[in-house]
Scaffold this motif. Structure first.
Motif, PDB file in Angstrom:
ATOM      1  N   ALA A 141      -0.181  92.595  18.712  1.00 25.65           N
ATOM      2  CA  ALA A 141      -0.837  93.859  19.080  1.00 25.65           C
ATOM      3  C   ALA A 141      -1.281  93.839  20.537  1.00 25.65           C
ATOM      4  CB  ALA A 141      -2.025  94.127  18.159  1.00 25.65           C
ATOM      5  N   ASN A 142      -1.687  92.670  21.022  1.00 24.10           N
ATOM      6  CA  ASN A 142      -2.091  92.549  22.420  1.00 24.10           C
ATOM      7  C   ASN A 142      -0.904  92.639  23.375  1.00 24.10           C
ATOM      8  OD1 ASN A 142      -4.826  92.269  21.885  1.00 24.10           O
ATOM      9  ND2 ASN A 142      -4.670  90.061  21.646  1.00 24.10           N
ATOM     10  N   SER A 143       0.298  92.588  22.850  1.00 27.47           N
ATOM     11  CA  SER A 143       1.497  92.549  23.686  1.00 27.47           C
ATOM     12  C   SER A 143       2.238  93.879  23.758  1.00 27.47           C
ATOM     13  CB  SER A 143       2.463  91.480  23.154  1.00 27.47           C
ATOM     14  OG  SER A 143       1.840  90.216  23.156  1.00 27.47           O
ATOM     15  N   VAL A 144       1.824  94.868  22.988  1.00 27.20           N
ATOM     16  CA  VAL A 144       2.526  96.152  22.983  1.00 27.20           C
ATOM     17  C   VAL A 144       1.740  97.190  23.780  1.00 27.20           C
ATOM     18  CG1 VAL A 144       3.710  95.668  20.801  1.00 27.20           C
ATOM     19  CG2 VAL A 144       1.530  96.906  20.762  1.00 27.20           C
ATOM     20  N   ASN A 145       2.430  98.228  24.227  1.00 27.76           N
ATOM     21  CA  ASN A 145       1.792  99.236  25.077  1.00 27.76           C
ATOM     22  C   ASN A 145       1.542 100.553  24.341  1.00 27.76           C
ATOM     23  OD1 ASN A 145       4.366 100.221  24.873  1.00 27.76           O
ATOM     24  ND2 ASN A 145       4.698 100.482  27.067  1.00 27.76           N
ATOM     25  N   PHE A 146       1.323 100.477  23.046  1.00 29.77           N
ATOM     26  CA  PHE A 146       1.003 101.660  22.254  1.00 29.77           C
ATOM     27  C   PHE A 146      -0.122 101.289  21.298  1.00 29.77           C
ATOM     28  CE2 PHE A 146       4.661  99.470  20.409  1.00 29.77           C
ATOM     29  CZ  PHE A 146       4.204  99.175  19.135  1.00 29.77           C
ATOM     30  N   PRO A 147      -0.851 102.267  20.785  1.00 31.23           N
ATOM     31  CA  PRO A 147      -1.956 101.963  19.880  1.00 31.23           C
ATOM     32  C   PRO A 147      -1.479 101.371  18.549  1.00 31.23           C
ATOM     33  CG  PRO A 147      -2.066 104.256  20.624  1.00 31.23           C
ATOM     34  CD  PRO A 147      -0.759 103.690  21.097  1.00 31.23           C
ATOM     35  N   VAL A 148      -2.192 100.358  18.111  1.00 28.31           N
ATOM     36  CA  VAL A 148      -2.004  99.792  16.773  1.00 28.31           C
ATOM     37  C   VAL A 148      -3.324 100.049  16.057  1.00 28.31           C
ATOM     38  CG1 VAL A 148      -1.521  97.738  15.392  1.00 28.31           C
ATOM     39  CG2 VAL A 148      -0.432  98.031  17.639  1.00 28.31           C
ATOM     40  N   ARG A 149      -3.288 100.944  15.106  1.00 24.51           N
ATOM     41  CA  ARG A 149      -4.505 101.340  14.393  1.00 24.51           C
ATOM     42  C   ARG A 149      -4.523 100.658  13.033  1.00 24.51           C
ATOM     43  NH1 ARG A 149      -5.524 105.167  17.989  1.00 24.51           N
ATOM     44  NH2 ARG A 149      -3.976 106.671  18.602  1.00 24.51           N
ATOM     45  N   ASN A 150      -5.714 100.557  12.458  1.00 22.58           N
ATOM     46  CA  ASN A 150      -5.751 100.047  11.090  1.00 22.58           C
ATOM     47  C   ASN A 150      -6.817 100.766  10.294  1.00 22.58           C
ATOM     48  OD1 ASN A 150      -8.180  98.099  10.713  1.00 22.58           O
ATOM     49  ND2 ASN A 150      -7.287  97.422  12.645  1.00 22.58           N
ATOM     50  N   GLU A 151      -6.467 101.005   9.044  1.00 23.49           N
ATOM     51  CA  GLU A 151      -7.340 101.635   8.072  1.00 23.49           C
ATOM     52  C   GLU A 151      -7.496 100.673   6.904  1.00 23.49           C
ATOM     53  OE1 GLU A 151      -5.350 105.299   7.088  1.00 23.49           O
ATOM     54  OE2 GLU A 151      -6.085 106.301   8.887  1.00 23.49           O
ATOM     55  N   PRO A 152      -8.356  99.665   7.051  1.00 26.59           N
ATOM     56  CA  PRO A 152      -8.471  98.658   5.983  1.00 26.59           C
ATOM     57  C   PRO A 152      -9.276  99.177   4.789  1.00 26.59           C
ATOM     58  CG  PRO A 152     -10.023  98.181   7.745  1.00 26.59           C
ATOM     59  CD  PRO A 152      -9.204  99.362   8.196  1.00 26.59           C
ATOM     60  N   LEU A 153      -8.926  98.648   3.651  1.00 25.30           N
ATOM     61  CA  LEU A 153      -9.694  98.862   2.432  1.00 25.30           C
ATOM     62  C   LEU A 153     -10.004  97.487   1.884  1.00 25.30           C
ATOM     63  CD1 LEU A 153     -10.838 100.658   0.141  1.00 25.30           C
ATOM     64  CD2 LEU A 153      -8.603 100.451  -0.955  1.00 25.30           C
ATOM     65  N   VAL A 154     -11.298  97.170   1.770  1.00 26.31           N
ATOM     66  CA  VAL A 154     -11.732  95.885   1.253  1.00 26.31           C
ATOM     67  C   VAL A 154     -12.443  96.145  -0.068  1.00 26.31           C
ATOM     68  CG1 VAL A 154     -13.184  93.858   1.638  1.00 26.31           C
ATOM     69  CG2 VAL A 154     -11.988  94.930   3.573  1.00 26.31           C
ATOM     70  N   THR A 155     -11.980  95.488  -1.123  1.00 30.22           N
ATOM     71  CA  THR A 155     -12.634  95.632  -2.417  1.00 30.22           C
ATOM     72  C   THR A 155     -13.114  94.274  -2.897  1.00 30.22           C
ATOM     73  OG1 THR A 155     -10.530  95.399  -3.598  1.00 30.22           O
ATOM     74  CG2 THR A 155     -11.262  97.644  -3.087  1.00 30.22           C
ATOM     75  N   LEU A 156     -14.133  94.320  -3.707  1.00 25.61           N
ATOM     76  CA  LEU A 156     -14.762  93.125  -4.254  1.00 25.61           C
ATOM     77  C   LEU A 156     -14.218  92.882  -5.651  1.00 25.61           C
ATOM     78  CD1 LEU A 156     -16.976  91.320  -3.047  1.00 25.61           C
ATOM     79  CD2 LEU A 156     -18.645  92.731  -4.215  1.00 25.61           C
ATOM     80  N   ALA A 157     -13.817  91.671  -5.940  1.00 20.60           N
ATOM     81  CA  ALA A 157     -13.346  91.326  -7.279  1.00 20.60           C
ATOM     82  C   ALA A 157     -14.536  91.353  -8.235  1.00 20.60           C
ATOM     83  CB  ALA A 157     -12.714  89.934  -7.284  1.00 20.60           C
ATOM     84  N   THR A 158     -14.256  91.667  -9.460  1.00 18.52           N
ATOM     85  CA  THR A 158     -15.318  91.611 -10.478  1.00 18.52           C
ATOM     86  C   THR A 158     -15.548  90.167 -10.857  1.00 18.52           C
ATOM     87  OG1 THR A 158     -13.729  91.799 -12.282  1.00 18.52           O
ATOM     88  CG2 THR A 158     -14.592  93.869 -11.385  1.00 18.52           C
ATOM     89  N   LEU A 159     -16.634  89.907 -11.496  1.00 24.91           N
ATOM     90  CA  LEU A 159     -16.950  88.535 -11.901  1.00 24.91           C
ATOM     91  C   LEU A 159     -15.908  87.983 -12.871  1.00 24.91           C
ATOM     92  CD1 LEU A 159     -20.822  88.711 -12.299  1.00 24.91           C
ATOM     93  CD2 LEU A 159     -19.494  87.653 -10.471  1.00 24.91           C
ATOM     94  N   GLU A 160     -15.231  88.878 -13.605  1.00 27.88           N
ATOM     95  CA  GLU A 160     -14.173  88.438 -14.532  1.00 27.88           C
ATOM     96  C   GLU A 160     -12.893  88.085 -13.805  1.00 27.88           C
ATOM     97  OE1 GLU A 160     -15.512  91.863 -15.343  1.00 27.88           O
ATOM     98  OE2 GLU A 160     -17.177  90.636 -16.030  1.00 27.88           O
ATOM     99  N   GLY A 161     -12.671  88.552 -12.597  1.00 31.88           N
ATOM    100  CA  GLY A 161     -11.417  88.235 -11.922  1.00 31.88           C
ATOM    101  C   GLY A 161     -11.230  88.993 -10.704  1.00 31.88           C
TER     102      GLY A 161
END
Length: 161
Positions: A141-161
Motif C-alpha cells: 500500500a505504501n508503494s502505490v499511487n492511489f488510495p487503498v481504503r479499508n472497511e474492517p469488521l471485527v467480531t468477537l467469538a462467543t465463549l462457546e467458540g
C-alpha cells in the motif's frame, strides 16, 4: 534486519508458442512467472484486454497483493498486541479507469473489506484500530499511487467458540 530487500522474478511470454505478434487482435497474452524455489505462475491479460479469464492477470494480482499485505501486517500487529485472531477473510476489489488528464488507464482505488473474528474477551476497539496501523505499515500500500481504503469488521467469538 536489513533496510533493503530485493525481490526477483523471471517472466517469459509463453504465448509465442501460439505464434508471433502480428496484430493486436491475434496474439496470445499468456505468460509465465518463475520465482526461484516457488511454483510457476501462469498469467494472461485481463479479459477486457483480450486475455484468458482462466488465468491470473496483473490487475487481479495487484488487488490480491494489497489484500495479502494488509492481512499479514494486521496479523503481526495483533500477535504483538496479544489479540488472538481466530479467522480473517477479505473481499478486496479495485477500480481501474481511464485518467483523462494523464491519458492512461490506471487504478483509482482499491477497497479492502477484512472480516476478522477475535477470541472472546479480546479488546475489539484495539483490534479495529490495528487495521489503521496495518494500513500504514503495509509495504505494498505504501508503494502505490492511489488510495487503498479499508472497511474492517471485527467480531468477537462467543465463549462457546
Amino acid at each position: 534486519m536489513s533496510s533493503t530487500h530485493r525481490f526477483a522474478a523471471h517472466l517469459e511470454w509463453t504465448g509465442a508458442a501460439s505464434g508471433p505478434v502480428r496484430d493486436y487482435e491475434g496474439y496470445s497474452r499468456e505468460y509465465r512467472v518463475d520465482i526461484e524455489g516457488k511454483p510457476s505462475l501462469r498469467g494472461s491479460a485481463a479479459p477486457p484486454f483480450r486475455g484468458s479469464p482462466e488465468l491470473h492477470n496483473p490487475e487481479d494480482l495487484l488487488v490480491a497483493s494489497l489484500s495479502a499485505c494488509h492481512c499479514l501486517s494486521y496479523l503481526a500487529l495483533c500477535a504483538r498486541a496479544g489479540i488472538v485472531v481466530l479467522s480473517y477473510e477479505d473481499d478486496a476489489s479495485g477500480v481501474m479507469a481511464f485518467d483523462r488528464t494523464a491519458k492512461v488507464m490506471k487504478f483509482s482505488e482499491v477497497m479492502l473489506r477484512p472480516r476478522v473474528r477475535i477470541a472472546a474477551g479480546a479488546d475489539v476497539d484495539k483490534a479495529r484500530a490495528l487495521h489503521e496501523t496495518a494500513h500504514h505499515e503495509c509495504f505494498i500500500a505504501n508503494s502505490v499511487n492511489f488510495p487503498v481504503r479499508n472497511e474492517p469488521l471485527v467480531t468477537l467469538a462467543t465463549l462457546e467458540g
